[in-house]
Design a protein around this motif. Structure first.
Motif, short mmCIF file in Angstrom:
data_model
loop_
_atom_site.label_atom_id
_atom_site.label_comp_id
_atom_site.label_asym_id
_atom_site.label_seq_id
_atom_site.Cartn_x
_atom_site.Cartn_y
_atom_site.Cartn_z
N MET A 1 0.84 -1.43 0.16
CA MET A 1 0.42 0.26 0.07
C MET A 1 0.92 1.17 0.03
SD MET A 1 -2.84 0.80 2.81
CE MET A 1 -2.19 1.40 3.97
N SER A 2 0.47 2.42 -0.99
CA SER A 2 1.28 2.94 -0.99
C SER A 2 1.06 4.20 0.83
CB SER A 2 0.81 3.97 -2.13
OG SER A 2 -0.40 4.16 -2.17
N MET A 3 1.48 5.43 0.92
CA MET A 3 1.58 6.15 1.58
C MET A 3 -0.06 6.78 1.58
SD MET A 3 3.58 8.63 3.65
CE MET A 3 4.93 7.43 4.33
N VAL A 4 -0.79 6.91 2.27
CA VAL A 4 -1.88 8.07 2.93
C VAL A 4 -1.77 9.26 2.18
CG1 VAL A 4 -4.26 8.46 3.60
CG2 VAL A 4 -3.02 5.45 3.15
N LEU A 5 -2.80 9.84 1.28
CA LEU A 5 -1.93 10.57 1.28
C LEU A 5 -2.89 11.87 2.27
CD1 LEU A 5 -0.85 13.83 -0.12
CD2 LEU A 5 -2.11 13.43 -1.99
N THR A 6 -2.64 13.31 3.23
CA THR A 6 -2.73 13.14 4.24
C THR A 6 -3.18 15.04 4.22
OG1 THR A 6 -0.87 13.36 5.54
CG2 THR A 6 -2.16 11.84 5.94
N GLN A 7 -2.48 15.67 3.29
CA GLN A 7 -3.47 16.93 2.43
C GLN A 7 -4.69 17.09 1.52
OE1 GLN A 7 -2.19 19.62 4.63
NE2 GLN A 7 -1.58 17.59 5.84
N PRO A 8 -5.12 17.97 1.71
CA PRO A 8 -5.85 17.88 0.58
C PRO A 8 -5.22 18.01 -0.55
CG PRO A 8 -6.09 19.75 1.59
CD PRO A 8 -5.50 18.83 2.64
N VAL A 9 -5.60 18.29 -2.26
CA VAL A 9 -4.77 18.05 -3.25
C VAL A 9 -5.49 19.20 -3.97
CG1 VAL A 9 -4.72 17.50 -5.18
CG2 VAL A 9 -4.56 16.00 -3.88
N THR A 10 -4.49 20.10 -4.14
CA THR A 10 -4.76 21.62 -5.09
C THR A 10 -4.63 20.99 -6.78
OG1 THR A 10 -3.08 22.61 -4.78
CG2 THR A 10 -4.99 22.66 -3.22
N GLY A 11 -4.76 22.72 -7.62
CA GLY A 11 -4.78 22.26 -8.70
C GLY A 11 -5.84 21.81 -9.94
N PRO A 12 -5.74 22.38 -10.96
CA PRO A 12 -6.82 21.77 -11.35
C PRO A 12 -7.51 20.11 -11.55
CG PRO A 12 -4.57 22.24 -12.96
CD PRO A 12 -4.49 22.20 -11.94
N ARG A 13 -6.66 19.60 -11.87
CA ARG A 13 -7.73 18.13 -11.23
C ARG A 13 -8.39 17.81 -10.38
NH1 ARG A 13 -1.16 16.19 -11.23
NH2 ARG A 13 -0.90 15.79 -13.92
N ALA A 14 -8.53 18.52 -9.21
CA ALA A 14 -8.84 19.12 -8.10
C ALA A 14 -10.51 19.66 -8.65
CB ALA A 14 -7.97 19.18 -6.89
N TRP A 15 -10.61 19.54 -10.02
CA TRP A 15 -11.85 20.85 -9.97
C TRP A 15 -13.54 19.85 -10.04
CZ3 TRP A 15 -15.81 17.42 -12.68
CH2 TRP A 15 -15.31 16.00 -13.44
N ARG A 16 -14.33 20.80 -9.48
CA ARG A 16 -15.19 20.70 -9.36
C ARG A 16 -16.85 21.05 -10.46
NH1 ARG A 16 -17.26 21.23 -3.88
NH2 ARG A 16 -15.18 20.65 -2.36
N GLY A 17 -17.46 20.21 -10.84
CA GLY A 17 -18.85 20.49 -12.06
C GLY A 17 -19.43 21.42 -12.11
N ALA A 18 -19.62 22.38 -10.77
CA ALA A 18 -20.42 23.00 -11.38
C ALA A 18 -19.73 24.85 -10.97
CB ALA A 18 -21.08 23.38 -9.10
N GLU A 19 -18.43 24.56 -10.82
CA GLU A 19 -17.99 25.35 -11.26
C GLU A 19 -16.93 25.66 -12.85
OE1 GLU A 19 -14.24 25.15 -8.68
OE2 GLU A 19 -15.53 25.42 -6.69
N PRO A 316 2.79 8.32 -13.05
CA PRO A 316 3.18 8.37 -12.17
C PRO A 316 2.85 7.27 -11.01
CG PRO A 316 2.51 10.62 -11.89
CD PRO A 316 2.46 9.83 -12.93
N VAL A 317 2.82 5.87 -11.17
CA VAL A 317 1.85 5.03 -10.22
C VAL A 317 3.11 4.19 -9.59
CG1 VAL A 317 -0.35 4.92 -11.64
CG2 VAL A 317 1.72 3.41 -11.61
N SER A 318 2.38 4.64 -7.82
CA SER A 318 3.17 3.69 -7.23
C SER A 318 3.73 2.28 -7.79
CB SER A 318 2.63 3.86 -5.76
OG SER A 318 1.79 3.27 -5.73
#
Length: 339
Positions: A1-19, A316-318
């Motif tokens: 298991m890769s290390m769990v990311l514990t910080q929110p991701v920002t940037g274009p990949r974290a888009w919201r449809g309503a926006e 880039p995958v673990s």
């Protein structure tokens, strides 16, 4: 298991449809000049006599359109993770010619992968009268609602040949935004999701073991880049096949994930029109489709062309999160299995 990311991701990949709304950088239009270039490229490819599956970029030459295709490739890897290319007039082409055009465009974006045990590289998505949920039935063979999921390729391409009589609305949601939502509200679920679940292997399910050898992670991360792989129906069927029910917390985690995909502020709904081409990154975007109904006329029978493609440059995958490789030969060289 890769290390769990514990910080929110920002940037274009974290888009919201309503926006994003119903237009924006994810929607590109083919110009009349680009359509003419496509017609010329098709004529050139046909004149060469080269079988379509052996084409290279030079067989389907595009100069003016090449830059737009590069922009799509960039959007898939480093941007929102999806694009709709609209505007191709397919009324003057046969279905076979439309498939050749789609194949030619796809070569500029990635490497085609096998989509089923027969090794088909250009798939056809339509109602084959099969019942969704059967052990050896895949969703694209039915007219049923398909819950949000990923396919076994780096990125998916769908091209609309014909719409059905009703239904068939497409929908996308950022799996990165779903990861953020789980982190914000139920971080205790992430360990289970990173560890993963056993999957049914549909083509082997009616005989033999028919289950993945190890759990398949839902999420993984490498240097803060979150990847996702998710098919809830195959997880449920894998648990049944193994005779080991999901635990209460595992079920809660999966139910919560599913609930995030349904959020109106996260998802983006749209209808693919004839000639529209959709591309989406299977590591960062989940896709869905509503139930549809066909009419008696051929023009009323929903039919999509499908490409499964691999990025020219490795995603880039673990080491714990396997690459999507489509259907590949097993070590015995006799059976094709989903990677």
């Amino acid at each position: 298991m890769s290390m769990v990311l514990t910080q929110p991701v920002t940037g274009p990949r974290a888009w919201r449809g309503a926006e994003l709304g119903q237009d924006g950088p994810w929607l590109l239009e083919l110009t009349p000049a680009e359509q003419r270039e496509i017609a010329i490229a098709l004529a050139h490819a046909v004149r060469t006599g080269t079988p379509m599956l052996h084409w290279q970029e030079a067989t389907f030459p595009l100069d003016g359109l090449r830059e737009k295709l590069r922009a799509i490739a960039h959007q898939l890897r480093d941007g929102l993770g999806f694009t709709i290319l609209r505007g191709l007039d397919i009324s003057n082409y046969s279905d076979e010619e439309v498939g050749m055009i789609y194949w030619g465009l796809g070569l500029y974006l990635g490497e085609p992968l096998g989509q089923n045990p027969k090794g088909d590289l250009l798939g056809h998505v339509f109602d084959q009268g099969r019942k969704y949920g059967g052990l050896d039935v895949r969703g694209y063979e039915t007219s049923a609602y398909l819950p949000y999921h990923t396919d076994s390729c780096d990125f998916l391409g769908l091209m609309c040949l014909r719409q059905g009589l009703s239904g068939g609305l497409s929908s996308l949601v950022s799996s990165v935004s779903v990861h953020n939502a789980i982190l914000a509200e139920h971080p205790e679920y992430l360990g289970l999701l990173y560890n993963g679940f056993y999957y049914i292997r549909r083509e082997e399910a009616l005989g033999g073991k028919g289950v993945s050898e190890a759990p398949v992670p839902v999420f993984g991360q490498t240097d803060g880049i979150v990847s996702c792989r998710y098919l809830r129906n195959q997880i449920n069927a894998g648990a049944v096949k193994r005779g080991v029910p999901l635990t209460a917390m595992e079920t809660e985690a999966l139910d919560f994930l599913d609930a995030q995909t349904q959020r109106e502020d996260l998802r983006l709904d749209f209808m693919l029109r004839p000639g529209d081409m959709e591309f989406c990154n299977n590591y960062t975007v989940l896709h869905s489709r509503t139930e549809f109904a066909d009419g008696p006329e051929r023009s009323q029978q929903r039919h999509m062309l499908r490409l499964w493609l691999k990025f020219h440059e490795r995603w880039p995958v673990s080491e714990h999160f396997a690459e999507h490789r489509g259907y590949v030969l097993t070590a015995r060289g006799t059976v094709l299995a989903e990677a």
